[in-house]
Design a protein around this motif. Sequence first.
Motif, PDB file in Angstrom:
ATOM      1  N   GLU A 423       0.825  -1.208   0.000  1.00 41.24           N
ATOM      2  CA  GLU A 423       0.000   0.000   0.000  1.00 41.24           C
ATOM      3  C   GLU A 423       0.860   1.260   0.000  1.00 41.24           C
ATOM      4  N   ALA A 424       1.882   1.290   0.844  1.00 39.89           N
ATOM      5  CA  ALA A 424       2.700   2.499   0.975  1.00 39.89           C
ATOM      6  C   ALA A 424       3.463   2.799  -0.314  1.00 39.89           C
ATOM      7  N   VAL A 425       4.068   1.788  -0.924  1.00 38.08           N
ATOM      8  CA  VAL A 425       4.818   2.016  -2.169  1.00 38.08           C
ATOM      9  C   VAL A 425       3.865   2.445  -3.278  1.00 38.08           C
ATOM     10  N   LEU A 426       2.687   1.810  -3.350  1.00 37.07           N
ATOM     11  CA  LEU A 426       1.697   2.188  -4.361  1.00 37.07           C
ATOM     12  C   LEU A 426       1.294   3.658  -4.194  1.00 37.07           C
ATOM     13  N   VAL A 427       1.048   4.082  -2.969  1.00 38.04           N
ATOM     14  CA  VAL A 427       0.598   5.455  -2.739  1.00 38.04           C
ATOM     15  C   VAL A 427       1.722   6.453  -3.018  1.00 38.04           C
ATOM     16  N   LEU A 428       2.922   6.160  -2.545  1.00 37.24           N
ATOM     17  CA  LEU A 428       4.043   7.050  -2.839  1.00 37.24           C
ATOM     18  C   LEU A 428       4.270   7.160  -4.342  1.00 37.24           C
ATOM     19  N   GLY A 429       4.210   6.029  -5.032  1.00 39.65           N
ATOM     20  CA  GLY A 429       4.380   6.051  -6.482  1.00 39.65           C
ATOM     21  C   GLY A 429       3.308   6.886  -7.162  1.00 39.65           C
ATOM     22  N   THR A 430       2.065   6.758  -6.713  1.00 39.36           N
ATOM     23  CA  THR A 430       0.969   7.525  -7.303  1.00 39.36           C
ATOM     24  C   THR A 430       1.171   9.023  -7.101  1.00 39.36           C
ATOM     25  N   ILE A 431       1.569   9.419  -5.901  1.00 34.63           N
ATOM     26  CA  ILE A 431       1.809  10.843  -5.629  1.00 34.63           C
ATOM     27  C   ILE A 431       2.953  11.371  -6.487  1.00 34.63           C
ATOM     28  N   LEU A 432       4.024  10.603  -6.589  1.00 33.17           N
ATOM     29  CA  LEU A 432       5.170  11.038  -7.396  1.00 33.17           C
ATOM     30  C   LEU A 432       4.824  11.084  -8.883  1.00 33.17           C
ATOM     31  N   GLN A 433       3.954  10.173  -9.305  1.00 28.84           N
ATOM     32  CA  GLN A 433       3.541  10.152 -10.709  1.00 28.84           C
ATOM     33  C   GLN A 433       2.688  11.375 -11.056  1.00 28.84           C
ATOM     34  N   LYS A 434       1.860  11.804 -10.125  1.00 32.46           N
ATOM     35  CA  LYS A 434       0.871  12.839 -10.421  1.00 32.46           C
ATOM     36  C   LYS A 434       1.323  14.257 -10.065  1.00 32.46           C
ATOM     37  N   TYR A 435       2.206  14.373  -9.060  1.00 32.76           N
ATOM     38  CA  TYR A 435       2.449  15.701  -8.489  1.00 32.76           C
ATOM     39  C   TYR A 435       3.931  16.031  -8.339  1.00 32.76           C
ATOM     40  N   THR A 436       4.185  17.315  -8.320  1.00 29.98           N
ATOM     41  CA  THR A 436       5.430  17.869  -7.801  1.00 29.98           C
ATOM     42  C   THR A 436       5.129  18.351  -6.393  1.00 29.98           C
ATOM     43  N   VAL A 437       5.946  17.962  -5.445  1.00 29.89           N
ATOM     44  CA  VAL A 437       5.687  18.348  -4.059  1.00 29.89           C
ATOM     45  C   VAL A 437       6.670  19.429  -3.625  1.00 29.89           C
ATOM     46  N   GLU A 438       6.158  20.392  -2.857  1.00 34.46           N
ATOM     47  CA  GLU A 438       6.968  21.510  -2.401  1.00 34.46           C
ATOM     48  C   GLU A 438       6.793  21.661  -0.889  1.00 34.46           C
ATOM     49  N   PRO A 439       7.899  21.682  -0.138  1.00 33.07           N
ATOM     50  CA  PRO A 439       7.788  21.769   1.324  1.00 33.07           C
ATOM     51  C   PRO A 439       7.524  23.190   1.787  1.00 33.07           C
ATOM     52  N   ASP A 440       7.055  23.298   3.009  1.00 33.09           N
ATOM     53  CA  ASP A 440       7.002  24.579   3.692  1.00 33.09           C
ATOM     54  C   ASP A 440       8.417  24.864   4.189  1.00 33.09           C
ATOM     55  N   PRO A 441       9.076  25.903   3.694  1.00 30.75           N
ATOM     56  CA  PRO A 441      10.475  26.137   4.071  1.00 30.75           C
ATOM     57  C   PRO A 441      10.664  26.429   5.558  1.00 30.75           C
ATOM     58  N   ASP A 442       9.604  26.809   6.246  1.00 28.58           N
ATOM     59  CA  ASP A 442       9.723  27.146   7.667  1.00 28.58           C
ATOM     60  C   ASP A 442       9.423  25.958   8.581  1.00 28.58           C
ATOM     61  N   TYR A 443       9.002  24.830   8.011  1.00 28.57           N
ATOM     62  CA  TYR A 443       8.615  23.703   8.864  1.00 28.57           C
ATOM     63  C   TYR A 443       9.837  22.979   9.406  1.00 28.57           C
ATOM     64  N   ARG A 444       9.786  22.651  10.695  1.00 31.49           N
ATOM     65  CA  ARG A 444      10.792  21.812  11.333  1.00 31.49           C
ATOM     66  C   ARG A 444      10.087  20.593  11.909  1.00 31.49           C
ATOM     67  N   LEU A 445      10.612  19.439  11.637  1.00 30.26           N
ATOM     68  CA  LEU A 445       9.933  18.207  12.008  1.00 30.26           C
ATOM     69  C   LEU A 445       9.628  18.167  13.506  1.00 30.26           C
ATOM     70  N   LYS A 446       8.373  17.935  13.809  1.00 32.64           N
ATOM     71  CA  LYS A 446       7.932  17.706  15.177  1.00 32.64           C
ATOM     72  C   LYS A 446       7.142  16.404  15.177  1.00 32.64           C
ATOM     73  N   VAL A 447       7.497  15.509  16.070  1.00 31.56           N
ATOM     74  CA  VAL A 447       6.887  14.184  16.088  1.00 31.56           C
ATOM     75  C   VAL A 447       5.947  14.075  17.276  1.00 31.56           C
ATOM     76  N   VAL A 448       4.691  13.754  16.985  1.00 32.84           N
ATOM     77  CA  VAL A 448       3.709  13.560  18.036  1.00 32.84           C
ATOM     78  C   VAL A 448       3.644  12.067  18.374  1.00 32.84           C
ATOM     79  N   GLU A 449       3.488  11.767  19.655  1.00 37.28           N
ATOM     80  CA  GLU A 449       3.426  10.381  20.115  1.00 37.28           C
ATOM     81  C   GLU A 449       2.034  10.057  20.635  1.00 37.28           C
TER      82      GLU A 449
END
Length: 465
Positions: A423-449
């Motif tokens: 499922e994960a590889v299929l979804v990642l492949g679909t997103i990469l096939q369809k879109y160009t992704v652009e990050p928020d330059p101000d975002y810093r990874l925060k991990v919620v538990e």
Amino acid sequence: MSVDATPNAGAPTIPHPARRLPVLGDILGVNVRTPLQNSVSIGRELGPIFERNVLGNRFVFVSGADMVADLADESRFAKHLAPGVKALRGIGGDGLFTAYNSEPNWAKAHNLLAPAFSQTAMRSYHRTMLDVAGELVAYWDRHGTGSPIDVSADMTKLTLETIGRTGFSYSFDSFEREEQHPFVKAMIGTLSHSQRTTFIKSTAVGRFLARRSDARDDIRKAYMADVVDEVIRTRRENPGGAHEDLLELMLRAAKENDPNRIDELNIRHQVVTFLVAGHETTSGALSFALYYLSQNPEVLAKAQAEVDAVWGSEEPPFEKIAKLRYVRRVLDESLRLWPTAPAYARAARQDTTLIGKYPMKKGDWMLVLIPSLHRDPLWGNNPEAFDPDRFLPANVKARPAHTYKPFGTGERACIGRQFAIHEAVLVLGTILQKYTVEPDPDYRLKVVERLTLMPEGFTLSVRRR
């Protein structure tokens, strides 16, 4: 080395945090919202084995590759329900994830449901996974490309819809809703409650103070049970159709008196287990993978080039998912850095000694910190760096066994591993096939538990290619 154990006389001293207080123990610096990351930080200072004593309860954490390999010996160690997981028995009961080893239903359910994760079964799920991925694309297109997308929320919609349809032929209408499904809200609340009250409820005073919070959690659990009962009732009222899913396997076994049949209550436990575990961890894995792709332009370009070369612009058949080998390495490396199920506990089956050094009595247990294991020196000089080529076949072969454990270990490891990867590889492949992704330059990874791990506040902008 369990919650109640005391150190063995003559055993090597296991380090603990400085400034231990009488009675209270190692509570200085404890953060009930991020206990996993807190423990990983302590492990950086104290090494591959350490203990924490909280309000009289002793926890031993391990992350050294040699220790984890020894704990994987099924003849000497078995799964143990750590306190946070044990607290989930209120919704999962003796389901696959929360059952005690001594309970017969986990083995029955495992034997009964294993065929649902065979390659033949995976082929049958492929069409549904494509359809749900297509609904994600349509949802993003409707909301306008270029606008910030709440990645974790949308990945949760996708994975809940996928497990609902493939496992139980039930739709949550995830992409018809602007808000998260109430089941997801209840689930997040229950997981977070379990995480945050693990230490607090280890004493009588803590249990008293948690009564109001427990009452709210009981309401959430009751709602989740109602949703699961609705899923089962819908099937019973509409038995027609070519249902060959998890629910059908369980209901059919009961009707046909299969030796692995499980009772009505356990069917509910298994359904809620798969609804929660079958979507929560995969949505986190997808979110982390998209985060690292967005932060590493060279990796993103290489992954996108692979999708273009292998899939082109066509919808991929089942066989072409596994051919996205670089995308799979991106997923594996994301799970190395942030395994979404970040810990598991192992208990001694009999008196033994860990790596010939640390005595353990029967029933003693230790908690494996997977993020720390995945940063063991065996991973190289810079284990914090994101590098999918760590998972090139030659590099995998060169590493000792048991250094990579995002799906747990042993006979109680994740039964849905191949489902999640496909499922994960299929979804990642679909997103990469369809879109160009652009990050928020101000975002810093925060991990919620919330027992599992997820990026918090992570958005992307996507543009149609």
